[in-house]
Design an enzyme around this catalytic site. Sequence first.
Site, short mmCIF file in Angstrom:
data_model
loop_
_atom_site.label_atom_id
_atom_site.label_comp_id
_atom_site.label_asym_id
_atom_site.label_seq_id
_atom_site.Cartn_x
_atom_site.Cartn_y
_atom_site.Cartn_z
N SER A 82 -34.51 -42.42 -15.19
CA SER A 82 -33.77 -41.17 -15.22
C SER A 82 -33.72 -41.11 -17.00
CB SER A 82 -32.53 -41.86 -15.26
OG SER A 82 -31.15 -40.95 -15.44
N ASP A 194 -31.00 -40.73 -8.40
CA ASP A 194 -31.47 -41.43 -9.18
C ASP A 194 -32.10 -42.54 -9.36
OD1 ASP A 194 -30.71 -43.23 -11.91
OD2 ASP A 194 -30.05 -41.23 -12.72
#
Length: 315
Positions: A82, A194
């Site tokens: 991320s 993610d």
Amino acid sequence: MPQIPYHEMLLTMTKFRHLSFLLGFCTMLLGCTTAEKIQKQPREPIIALALGGGGAKGFAHIGVIKVLESHGIKPKIVTGTSAGSFVGSIYASGKTPYQLQQIAYQLKESDLRDLTFSRQGFLIGQKLQDYINAQVDNKPIQQFPIRFAAVATRLDNGQKVDFIRGNTGQAVRASCSIPNVFIPARIGGVDYVDGGLVSPIPVKTAKDMGADIVIAVDISARPTGTKNTASNMWGLLDQTINIMGQQSIQDELKYANIVIRPRVDHIGVMDLNVANQAIIEGEKATQSQLKQIDAAIAQFKHSPAAYMPAPKAKF
């Protein structure tokens, strides 16, 4: 002039040959000994930097990198999840810590925000992808001077995926695609979300890439219950990041040699105007760990692993 008898001349030549052989043998022996000594010198450890996720808290990664490089420590491997993939990709592409800092100061929310109305999320992610590609000069991951991996999660089966080659912006977009916030990133017909769902701080990935020493940077924060997450979409995003991956963080960190924890709990996910504050927190947290990092490097150089070839990467 008296003539040397033939048998004495023959004897002299034989002695000369023996002496030449002896000298040659000694030289060879000396050469072997020298080579043996060279092979017995400890090698430098392969140091990896594993950068965790956390939105704008990720600016702290820049402070970490600044202090490490000023201390003479430049990792050969960088892994990121991320926000960690966001900062890590730009750094691994060849940018200096100073350049990273300037990029952070100039970054605006509008550089990344592309709103949409969809059941899958309210951010498309294309602007984020384009922004990253612009910062890395459109280089694919495999052309970076520092080996890099962006960690994402396959939406169809929940498996971790390490992007170590291909379009950098796409890989980072996938790694940053928080479910229900970003529309899943589609790469090669597969949807990705993610990486924090499966690997909040990608230490295992760094190990799999051949690292001897892994320095992990943890910018995660447990939900406090003090924020009104329904008040705006960035508050919701902040809380989502805090919740994601809490169960697996400790599982990753147990493989790290050093864990750096900048104090960035007070920084919101899109608090881009406090980049300097986050960078300073990264610097302070790293300064406090320099002795431990030096000790880990020294310990490695006295270990059997230092006298063996570097570990082979699994991918």
